[in-house]
Motif scaffolding. Structure first.
Motif, PDB file in Angstrom:
ATOM      1  N   GLN A 291       0.810  -1.206   0.000  1.00 51.56           N
ATOM      2  CA  GLN A 291       0.000   0.000   0.000  1.00 51.56           C
ATOM      3  C   GLN A 291       0.849   1.263   0.000  1.00 51.56           C
ATOM      4  O   GLN A 291       0.565   2.223  -0.728  1.00 51.56           O
ATOM      5  CB  GLN A 291      -0.932   0.002   1.214  1.00 51.56           C
ATOM      6  CG  GLN A 291      -1.858   1.219   1.274  1.00 51.56           C
ATOM      7  CD  GLN A 291      -2.833   1.139   2.425  1.00 51.56           C
ATOM      8  OE1 GLN A 291      -2.807   0.220   3.237  1.00 51.56           O
ATOM      9  NE2 GLN A 291      -3.736   2.111   2.512  1.00 51.56           N
ATOM     10  N   ALA A 292       1.913   1.268   0.789  1.00 48.24           N
ATOM     11  CA  ALA A 292       2.720   2.479   0.947  1.00 48.24           C
ATOM     12  C   ALA A 292       3.669   2.718  -0.219  1.00 48.24           C
ATOM     13  O   ALA A 292       3.940   3.869  -0.582  1.00 48.24           O
ATOM     14  CB  ALA A 292       3.512   2.408   2.257  1.00 48.24           C
ATOM     15  N   PHE A 293       4.170   1.635  -0.836  1.00 47.78           N
ATOM     16  CA  PHE A 293       5.229   1.796  -1.829  1.00 47.78           C
ATOM     17  C   PHE A 293       4.907   1.164  -3.174  1.00 47.78           C
ATOM     18  O   PHE A 293       5.774   1.088  -4.042  1.00 47.78           O
ATOM     19  CB  PHE A 293       6.543   1.226  -1.263  1.00 47.78           C
ATOM     20  CG  PHE A 293       6.918   1.833   0.061  1.00 47.78           C
ATOM     21  CD1 PHE A 293       7.399   3.133   0.130  1.00 47.78           C
ATOM     22  CD2 PHE A 293       6.744   1.129   1.244  1.00 47.78           C
ATOM     23  CE1 PHE A 293       7.714   3.703   1.361  1.00 47.78           C
ATOM     24  CE2 PHE A 293       7.061   1.691   2.478  1.00 47.78           C
ATOM     25  CZ  PHE A 293       7.548   2.989   2.532  1.00 47.78           C
ATOM     26  N   ASP A 294       3.669   0.737  -3.361  1.00 46.84           N
ATOM     27  CA  ASP A 294       3.181   0.236  -4.641  1.00 46.84           C
ATOM     28  C   ASP A 294       4.094  -0.859  -5.210  1.00 46.84           C
ATOM     29  O   ASP A 294       4.517  -0.800  -6.370  1.00 46.84           O
ATOM     30  CB  ASP A 294       3.063   1.392  -5.644  1.00 46.84           C
ATOM     31  CG  ASP A 294       2.244   1.003  -6.867  1.00 46.84           C
ATOM     32  OD1 ASP A 294       1.397   0.091  -6.753  1.00 46.84           O
ATOM     33  OD2 ASP A 294       2.466   1.605  -7.944  1.00 46.84           O
ATOM     34  N   LEU A 295       4.391  -1.868  -4.402  1.00 49.59           N
ATOM     35  CA  LEU A 295       5.254  -2.954  -4.852  1.00 49.59           C
ATOM     36  C   LEU A 295       4.640  -3.673  -6.045  1.00 49.59           C
ATOM     37  O   LEU A 295       3.471  -4.033  -6.013  1.00 49.59           O
ATOM     38  CB  LEU A 295       5.467  -3.976  -3.727  1.00 49.59           C
ATOM     39  CG  LEU A 295       5.958  -3.499  -2.365  1.00 49.59           C
ATOM     40  CD1 LEU A 295       6.325  -4.704  -1.514  1.00 49.59           C
ATOM     41  CD2 LEU A 295       7.121  -2.554  -2.487  1.00 49.59           C
TER      42      LEU A 295
END
Length: 433
Positions: A291-295
């Motif tokens: 969610q935070a870093f769009d892996l």
């Protein structure tokens, strides 16, 4: 069940043994699922085979790729995997795992760029496509040997790994951790200049970021609670993300979801649960990172190659005899990978540990991919032994038993010695114990 050496001439032999052991090994006779393209965020891999980050300990003293490094990646490029997960590259000089571990700097970034250009050129010529290339950015922490001898930087004293306990001054301070986090910004910037498609914030096999995930006993902002134990990894991601300026460049991790140690010294277990796998916290962490870093993908592994290597790479020979059958260990890995993929259907999962099955490894990889248990299959020591396995699978549907990895552990012995690492069986003219 008692440990047994590999003895499965046919795929049906593997099926029979796995049935007897109630092992989760989804095998497929058709390996073509491995040769479908895979979209990863804004980029695409030409096939579902990845070469894992196998460290060669053969860089120059200043951290640039050495002669054997270049030879290895030229071989990998010719082989044609859809993704090359480039080996561990140190973020700081004191964080190197050996005096010859790669270390990306302002002075050698052009050498890395040249090698990446060659990888893509060779693969285009041989295979008609270029692989995606991800760089593994590392802080070796407990396993740091920047001058060729141990200079450990530990998150906390861990009895299963220390006899006797390491001195307290080896425990990194909160201020040191903050400085280590900041180093990922510069490494990210250099990684882009070198031409990598993405960067792995390495969090596996009990190197520093991984060890902090189990720092239940550490006081302060980096220990105790889940939020604190994951703080270092999340801050490394934030630092790396702050330096991204290249369109399409992405972040990911090779992530330990289970260490193989009981609470409070292992991640992926629960208090009072012994060595039983519990993926509650690993899944929570993966969701937060996604969610935070769009892996665009996550690379899943387990265990510690220095202490309990059978957990992440079942083997036939080693310095101890595991108290489980190798197929049981392989099943644990496949079950964990599958559980994560099914819990995160929108996040492609790259699986590990296929090499143990030797000529049948492609059948397990294909079964995992076609069954929706993972999106991509990673091969590490098999890539050392037989990089041409990709062509063998594509052309014949199997890997030649004359070329395959024999899971002897020799490459790991070389790595632990700090000498150039490769296959002592299939590439013996270059690599010897």
């Amino acid at each position: 069940m008692k440990h047994e050496a590999f003895h499965y001439p046919t795929l049906d032999d593997v099926r029979a043994e796995s049935k007897k052991l109630h092992a989760f090994l989804p095998l497929s006779d058709d390996t073509q699922a491995l040769f479908q393209p895979l979209k990863l965020g804004n980029v695409q891999a030409a096939n579902r085979i990845a070469f894992q980050p196998m460290e060669g300990t053969d860089g120059t003293e200043d951290g640039a790729p050495g002669e054997l490094t270049i030879r290895r990646y030229h071989r990998f490029a010719k082989a044609g995997p859809g993704l090359i997960w480039f080996e561990a590259v140190a973020t700081l000089p004191e964080a190197r795992a050996s005096a010859h571990q790669l270390w990306l700097t302002e002075k050698n970034v052009d050498a890395f760029r040249t090698l990446l250009d060659e990888i893509r050129e060779i693969s285009m010529k041989e295979n008609g496509y270029a692989p995606l290339i991800i760089m593994q950015a590392t802080n070796s922490g407990r396993y740091s040997k920047p001058h060729g001898y141990p200079e450990p930087m530990i998150a906390y004293n861990c009895p299963p790994l220390e006899e006797p306990p390491l001195p307290a001054d080896r425990i990194v301070t909160d201020d040191q951790l903050k400085a280590f986090e900041e180093a990922y910004a510069h490494t990210s910037e250099l990684c882009q200049r070198a031409g990598f498609d993405g960067m792995d914030v390495k969090c596996c096999h009990r190197y520093l970021a991984c060890e902090l995930l189990s720092a239940y006993t550490r006081p302060g902002p980096y220990g105790g609670s889940f939020e604190n134990r994951t703080r270092f990894l999340r801050n490394c991601y934030r630092a790396a993300q702050s330096a991204i300026h290249t369109p399409g460049f992405f972040l990911t991790s090779r992530l330990n979801v289970y260490d193989g140690f009981a609470y409070p010294y292992g991640f992926g277990v629960r208090e009072g649960g012994g060595l039983e796998v519990d993926l509650t916290e690993p899944l929570k962490l993966i969701r937060e990172l996604k969610q935070a870093f769009d892996l665009p993908l996550i690379n899943i592994t387990m265990g510690n190659p220095y202490k309990n290597p059978h957990v992440n790479r079942p083997y036939d020979h080693g310095n101890y005899v595991p108290d489980e059958h190798p197929l049981e260990g392989l099943s644990r890995m496949m079950q964990g990978i599958s559980e994560i993929q099914h819990a995160m259907p929108g996040l492609p999962v790259l699986g590990s540990a296929f090499s143990y099955l030797r000529q049948h490894a492609g059948s397990l990889a294909a079964g995992m991919v076609s069954g929706g248990h993972c999106a991509m299959a990673g091969f590490g020591r098999m890539a050392f032994a037989d990089p041409d396995m990709v062509h063998e699978l594509r052309d014949s549907g199997t890997i030649s038993p004359k070329n395959t990895c024999v899971t002897c552990g020799g490459c790991a012995v070389l790595l632990r010695q700090g000498t150039p690492a490769g296959c002592i069986v299939r590439d013996r003219e270059v690599y010897k114990l």
